[in-house]
Scaffold this motif. Structure first.
Motif, PDB file in Angstrom:
ATOM      1  N   VAL A  11       1.454  12.816  11.467  1.00 14.01           N
ATOM      2  CA  VAL A  11       0.972  13.659  10.373  1.00 14.01           C
ATOM      3  C   VAL A  11       0.682  12.801   9.142  1.00 14.01           C
ATOM      4  O   VAL A  11       1.569  12.101   8.658  1.00 14.01           O
ATOM      5  CB  VAL A  11       2.024  14.738  10.025  1.00 14.01           C
ATOM      6  CG1 VAL A  11       1.533  15.609   8.886  1.00 14.01           C
ATOM      7  CG2 VAL A  11       2.358  15.584  11.255  1.00 14.01           C
ATOM      8  N   GLU A  12      -0.553  12.853   8.655  1.00 17.14           N
ATOM      9  CA  GLU A  12      -0.864  12.156   7.408  1.00 17.14           C
ATOM     10  C   GLU A  12      -0.249  12.913   6.235  1.00 17.14           C
ATOM     11  O   GLU A  12      -0.227  14.148   6.219  1.00 17.14           O
ATOM     12  CB  GLU A  12      -2.382  12.046   7.220  1.00 17.14           C
ATOM     13  CG  GLU A  12      -3.003  10.858   7.906  1.00 17.14           C
ATOM     14  CD  GLU A  12      -2.364   9.530   7.474  1.00 17.14           C
ATOM     15  OE1 GLU A  12      -2.321   9.238   6.265  1.00 17.14           O
ATOM     16  OE2 GLU A  12      -1.912   8.780   8.356  1.00 17.14           O
ATOM     17  N   VAL A 276       7.786   5.802  -5.746  1.00 18.50           N
ATOM     18  CA  VAL A 276       6.590   6.606  -5.940  1.00 18.50           C
ATOM     19  C   VAL A 276       6.137   7.156  -4.595  1.00 18.50           C
ATOM     20  O   VAL A 276       5.932   6.387  -3.643  1.00 18.50           O
ATOM     21  CB  VAL A 276       5.458   5.788  -6.596  1.00 18.50           C
ATOM     22  CG1 VAL A 276       4.255   6.679  -6.885  1.00 18.50           C
ATOM     23  CG2 VAL A 276       5.960   5.123  -7.878  1.00 18.50           C
ATOM     24  N   ILE A 277       6.007   8.474  -4.523  1.00 12.55           N
ATOM     25  CA  ILE A 277       5.575   9.126  -3.281  1.00 12.55           C
ATOM     26  C   ILE A 277       4.181   9.716  -3.476  1.00 12.55           C
ATOM     27  O   ILE A 277       3.702   9.851  -4.607  1.00 12.55           O
ATOM     28  CB  ILE A 277       6.573  10.220  -2.848  1.00 12.55           C
ATOM     29  CG1 ILE A 277       6.727  11.303  -3.937  1.00 12.55           C
ATOM     30  CG2 ILE A 277       7.916   9.606  -2.510  1.00 12.55           C
ATOM     31  CD1 ILE A 277       7.577  12.487  -3.519  1.00 12.55           C
ATOM     32  N   ASP A 278       3.563  10.053  -2.339  1.00 14.33           N
ATOM     33  CA  ASP A 278       2.183  10.533  -2.403  1.00 14.33           C
ATOM     34  C   ASP A 278       2.079  12.049  -2.516  1.00 14.33           C
ATOM     35  O   ASP A 278       1.026  12.618  -2.189  1.00 14.33           O
ATOM     36  CB  ASP A 278       1.364  10.001  -1.216  1.00 14.33           C
ATOM     37  CG  ASP A 278       1.912  10.452   0.132  1.00 14.33           C
ATOM     38  OD1 ASP A 278       2.898  11.218   0.162  1.00 14.33           O
ATOM     39  OD2 ASP A 278       1.354  10.029   1.161  1.00 14.33           O
ATOM     40  N   ALA A 279       3.123  12.697  -2.963  1.00 14.27           N
ATOM     41  CA  ALA A 279       3.061  14.133  -3.240  1.00 14.27           C
ATOM     42  C   ALA A 279       3.103  14.325  -4.749  1.00 14.27           C
ATOM     43  O   ALA A 279       4.142  14.105  -5.379  1.00 14.27           O
ATOM     44  CB  ALA A 279       4.225  14.869  -2.582  1.00 14.27           C
ATOM     45  N   GLY A 280       1.972  14.690  -5.310  1.00 13.14           N
ATOM     46  CA  GLY A 280       1.904  14.966  -6.745  1.00 13.14           C
ATOM     47  C   GLY A 280       1.636  16.440  -6.978  1.00 13.14           C
ATOM     48  O   GLY A 280       1.903  17.291  -6.123  1.00 13.14           O
TER      49      GLY A 280
ATOM     50  N   SER B  92      -0.502   3.999   4.965  1.00 17.51           N
ATOM     51  CA  SER B  92      -0.192   4.325   6.362  1.00 17.51           C
ATOM     52  C   SER B  92      -1.181   3.577   7.231  1.00 17.51           C
ATOM     53  O   SER B  92      -2.264   3.193   6.778  1.00 17.51           O
ATOM     54  CB  SER B  92      -0.306   5.832   6.632  1.00 17.51           C
ATOM     55  OG  SER B  92      -1.653   6.233   6.712  1.00 17.51           O
ATOM     56  N   ALA B  93      -0.822   3.425   8.486  1.00 21.77           N
ATOM     57  CA  ALA B  93      -1.695   2.685   9.402  1.00 21.77           C
ATOM     58  C   ALA B  93      -3.043   3.393   9.544  1.00 21.77           C
ATOM     59  O   ALA B  93      -4.089   2.749   9.600  1.00 21.77           O
ATOM     60  CB  ALA B  93      -1.015   2.558  10.760  1.00 21.77           C
ATOM     61  N   GLN B  94      -3.014   4.717   9.585  1.00 22.62           N
ATOM     62  CA  GLN B  94      -4.271   5.453   9.762  1.00 22.62           C
ATOM     63  C   GLN B  94      -5.171   5.287   8.540  1.00 22.62           C
ATOM     64  O   GLN B  94      -6.395   5.117   8.661  1.00 22.62           O
ATOM     65  CB  GLN B  94      -3.993   6.934  10.011  1.00 22.62           C
ATOM     66  CG  GLN B  94      -5.284   7.707  10.338  1.00 22.62           C
ATOM     67  CD  GLN B  94      -5.117   9.218  10.239  1.00 22.62           C
ATOM     68  OE1 GLN B  94      -4.056   9.750  10.538  1.00 22.62           O
ATOM     69  NE2 GLN B  94      -6.159   9.914   9.808  1.00 22.62           N
ATOM     70  N   LYS B  95      -4.595   5.374   7.357  1.00 25.53           N
ATOM     71  CA  LYS B  95      -5.401   5.215   6.143  1.00 25.53           C
ATOM     72  C   LYS B  95      -5.964   3.792   6.057  1.00 25.53           C
ATOM     73  O   LYS B  95      -7.111   3.582   5.651  1.00 25.53           O
ATOM     74  CB  LYS B  95      -4.561   5.560   4.909  1.00 25.53           C
ATOM     75  CG  LYS B  95      -4.297   7.061   4.780  1.00 25.53           C
ATOM     76  CD  LYS B  95      -3.328   7.386   3.648  1.00 25.53           C
ATOM     77  CE  LYS B  95      -3.095   8.886   3.582  1.00 25.53           C
ATOM     78  NZ  LYS B  95      -1.921   9.248   2.757  1.00 25.53           N
ATOM     79  N   ALA B  96      -5.130   2.828   6.424  1.00 28.94           N
ATOM     80  CA  ALA B  96      -5.599   1.442   6.395  1.00 28.94           C
ATOM     81  C   ALA B  96      -6.735   1.237   7.390  1.00 28.94           C
ATOM     82  O   ALA B  96      -7.718   0.541   7.101  1.00 28.94           O
ATOM     83  CB  ALA B  96      -4.436   0.496   6.702  1.00 28.94           C
ATOM     84  N   ARG B  97      -6.626   1.856   8.562  1.00 33.96           N
ATOM     85  CA  ARG B  97      -7.691   1.739   9.567  1.00 33.96           C
ATOM     86  C   ARG B  97      -8.985   2.341   9.026  1.00 33.96           C
ATOM     87  O   ARG B  97     -10.067   1.772   9.178  1.00 33.96           O
ATOM     88  CB  ARG B  97      -7.263   2.437  10.861  1.00 33.96           C
ATOM     89  CG  ARG B  97      -8.228   2.241  12.019  1.00 33.96           C
ATOM     90  CD  ARG B  97      -7.606   2.650  13.353  1.00 33.96           C
ATOM     91  NE  ARG B  97      -7.224   4.047  13.370  1.00 33.96           N
ATOM     92  CZ  ARG B  97      -5.984   4.518  13.485  1.00 33.96           C
ATOM     93  NH1 ARG B  97      -4.971   3.691  13.607  1.00 33.96           N
ATOM     94  NH2 ARG B  97      -5.740   5.808  13.502  1.00 33.96           N
ATOM     95  N   PHE B  98      -8.866   3.498   8.380  1.00 35.43           N
ATOM     96  CA  PHE B  98     -10.049   4.121   7.772  1.00 35.43           C
ATOM     97  C   PHE B  98     -10.695   3.172   6.767  1.00 35.43           C
ATOM     98  O   PHE B  98     -11.915   2.979   6.756  1.00 35.43           O
ATOM     99  CB  PHE B  98      -9.648   5.444   7.101  1.00 35.43           C
ATOM    100  CG  PHE B  98     -10.669   5.981   6.160  1.00 35.43           C
ATOM    101  CD1 PHE B  98     -11.851   6.548   6.637  1.00 35.43           C
ATOM    102  CD2 PHE B  98     -10.473   5.897   4.785  1.00 35.43           C
ATOM    103  CE1 PHE B  98     -12.809   7.037   5.758  1.00 35.43           C
ATOM    104  CE2 PHE B  98     -11.427   6.379   3.907  1.00 35.43           C
ATOM    105  CZ  PHE B  98     -12.599   6.950   4.395  1.00 35.43           C
ATOM    106  N   ARG B 369      -9.691  19.043  -0.867  1.00 36.74           N
ATOM    107  CA  ARG B 369      -8.355  19.452  -1.289  1.00 36.74           C
ATOM    108  C   ARG B 369      -7.371  19.224  -0.143  1.00 36.74           C
ATOM    109  O   ARG B 369      -7.760  19.206   1.032  1.00 36.74           O
ATOM    110  CB  ARG B 369      -8.353  20.940  -1.648  1.00 36.74           C
ATOM    111  CG  ARG B 369      -9.159  21.247  -2.872  1.00 36.74           C
ATOM    112  CD  ARG B 369      -8.789  22.585  -3.440  1.00 36.74           C
ATOM    113  NE  ARG B 369      -9.125  23.656  -2.534  1.00 36.74           N
ATOM    114  CZ  ARG B 369      -9.051  24.933  -2.861  1.00 36.74           C
ATOM    115  NH1 ARG B 369      -8.635  25.286  -4.070  1.00 36.74           N
ATOM    116  NH2 ARG B 369      -9.365  25.872  -2.017  1.00 36.74           N
ATOM    117  N   HIS B 370      -6.079  19.073  -0.493  1.00 38.17           N
ATOM    118  CA  HIS B 370      -5.076  18.986   0.576  1.00 38.17           C
ATOM    119  C   HIS B 370      -5.142  20.258   1.417  1.00 38.17           C
ATOM    120  O   HIS B 370      -4.897  20.240   2.580  1.00 38.17           O
ATOM    121  CB  HIS B 370      -3.667  18.834  -0.001  1.00 38.17           C
ATOM    122  CG  HIS B 370      -3.469  17.543  -0.743  1.00 38.17           C
ATOM    123  ND1 HIS B 370      -3.794  16.318  -0.199  1.00 38.17           N
ATOM    124  CD2 HIS B 370      -3.004  17.273  -1.976  1.00 38.17           C
ATOM    125  CE1 HIS B 370      -3.518  15.356  -1.079  1.00 38.17           C
ATOM    126  NE2 HIS B 370      -3.053  15.910  -2.162  1.00 38.17           N
TER     127      HIS B 370
END
Lengths: 370, 370
Positions: A11-12, A276-280, B92-98, B369-370
């Motif tokens: 899960v991203e 620092v987390i990625d939930a803002g 994350s690995a997925q974001k880095a791959r993107f 959006r999320h």
């Protein structure tokens, strides 16, 4: 306590997780409570905004739903859920027309608190050759919308005289309980007191000749008090389906009953005193805590509160954690956060990950956002 | 002052309105400023989240965009906008791959502030046979992410040694300016000071042998100060495209420059001391004011501030107005509200009404959006 980077690693983040098993326990618990309290259960749809959740609530015994917006009402009706209470003033000709036309094939009752609004609804109902059931809102202490008890008789008389609408009940939203700082006993007493006021208005209106078949109460802080008052016919709590940090702080639920969490990753370890987390704010919503000023409660992966970690501040896409417990959190660690306000946070997400233990079992999509 | 029920009467409320003419003036103003300051303009996409707006900014001279999330980067690249700076750690690995794969056909630079993140990116780039440009974040006072100036040389050396990534610049987000309570002169001085610190780091890294082609500053409170510092190459302000009540209070803009408003209707007149509108937290977002604690600034239909009306509190779908000016507001009256925070409020809406004067000329849809 470990906050492994492999927690829900498919899960991203940020992601909204719904713990299905806990949600089912909440749904069953409230359905059973309603049976014991001898009230109909009409949960508020604004919390989940998900048809999948609504169907589970119906299966457990809910008679229909409450909603806040036209988009929510449309989504419920489109899903074949035909008993809806729109507990928010539809104060435009188009909204009134929608309500009138919906009543050709469903029951869409609407909440009102003024003769002006009743006139708009009456006009639309007459034009559509329909009848709109209306439920008069009584202000029992929130000081938001609603008529005061002393004015109810006069307003009801004017409303009842209009064609095309049927005054069928009274309701309140005892949201004032959510801001009480007192003990749980005081919150229960306030819920009981507000419901007693509402029942008194219902009896007064009946004495004046009105058919008041619905006496409806609704709030999660008052879920176990207001519905128990004799004369109440319906309970509308919404947040209970997931609960949240604010309900935990109010004593409405245990933290283990919170079925909703935001999964987030530590993206930066810039200094010893913060992570620092990625939930803002765009993930958590910026709804504040009802006690203190944090953005939510950090939990261990299995759900126990990490009392030594504080979610101190947030920017749009960054959250700042501090407290002695952050030593456990390295770059890439994952945390789960119980949001302050379930209804606000669901509204931020286009999709929701449904989980059972550590497995993702479904993806659901909230509907009806502005 | 009149708040006619016929104001934008084809639009159901709550609705987010963008004044196209004012937005175009904001876009031109910033493009001209960047030319004068001799910096490239790379606006932050998180404010508008709308490809239509991004195209107008490009036409006016922006060289590309800044974004905060993978979804925003994907939307920009899908629209053919091939010069993007992802100013948020893709941890994350997925974001880095993107990021690695995107650099086969576009320039997607990413912001980083740690060797750990650089290693994740390096691994992905090597696997994809790609090179990811990275921009090192320097903390110039916000105390959020970023490395301190004193650590920059060591971190840069470790990053530069990794294969598949190219250290190409430094950046800061001078968000600390947004919480300053001082005068405009003090805010300008703080922006200048932060940029000077960033330029000093760039020079130090160059002296250590790094190619630092990008020295990037970004914030709307600092839009007219930080980019003017000699050595700065790029400006990333975002909120300027619409401005908002917080920028007005910070002196970044006049209220007349705010191109974004929430249109709302008075749905209840329950007492002499308040009016209830249909714009609550789910419309306005609950982002607080940076000075005081209101939910936004009420304006007359033509845009002048209604200083005598206060947006005091909000629930999910209800807003409460008070102040002496509410006498002008009856049931059904429409108001326009300048939100505290443009970036937060756009994120609440699935569609945006683009207006010219009192005409709706287009509907746009925010993305990502999320």
């Amino acid at each position: 306590m470990t906050f492994s980077p492999t927690l829900f690693d498919s899960v991203e983040t940020p992601a909204l997780l719904i713990d299905r098993a806990q949600m089912m326990r909440n749904i069953s618990m409230m359905a059973e409570f309603a049976v014991k309290a001898e009230v109909a259960l009409r949960p508020h749809f604004k919390t989940s905004k998900m048809i999948e959740v609504a169907r589970l609530q119906l299966q457990a015994g809910a008679i229909g739903f409450t909603c806040a917006t036209m988009a929510e009402a449309e989504a419920l009706l489109a899903a074949g859920i035909n008993d809806v209470f729109w507990a928010n003033a539809p104060a435009s000709a188009q909204k009134a027309r929608f309500a009138a036309e919906a009543n050709h094939t469903a029951r869409l009752a609407v909440g009102i608190d003024s003769v002006e609004l009743a006139a708009v609804l009456s006009q639309a109902a007459v034009a559509a050759d329909s009848t709109i059931p209306v439920i008069l809102e009584i202000d029992t202490g929130l000081a938001r919308t609603g008529v005061l008890a002393a004015a109810a008789d006069d307003v009801a008389a004017e409303i009842a005289a209009l064609p095309g609408i049927l005054l069928d009940g009274v309701y309140m939203h005892e949201g004032q309980l959510a801001s009480l700082k007192g003990t749980r006993d005081e919150i229960v007493a306030a819920g009981t007191g507000a419901a007693s006021s509402l029942v008194a208005v219902a009896e007064q209106l009946r004495a004046s000749g009105h058919t008041i078949s619905v006496v409806s109460v609704g709030s999660t802080p008052g879920w176990e008090s207001a519905p128990r008052v004799a004369g109440v016919t319906e309970a509308r709590a919404g947040t209970y389906v997931f609960f949240d940090a604010n309900q935990f702080r109010l004593g409405s639920a245990l933290s283990a009953q919170c079925a909703i969490t935001v999964l987030s990753t530590v993206v930066s370890v810039p200094a010893a005193d913060r992570r620092v987390i990625d939930a803002g704010i765009k993930a958590m919503s910026s709804d504040r805590s009802n006690r203190g000023d944090t953005l939510g409660l950090v939990t261990a992966p299995e759900g126990a509160l990490a009392d030594d970690i504080v979610f101190e501040r947030a920017y749009e896409e960054h959250g700042i954690l501090n407290g002695t417990g952050i030593d456990e959190l390295g770059f890439g660690s994952r945390v789960r956060i119980i949001p302050n306000h379930a209804c606000g946070v669901v509204n931020m997400f286009s999709r929701v990950h449904v989980v059972e233990g550590s497995d993702v079992v479904d993806i659901w999509n909230p509907v009806g956002r502005h």
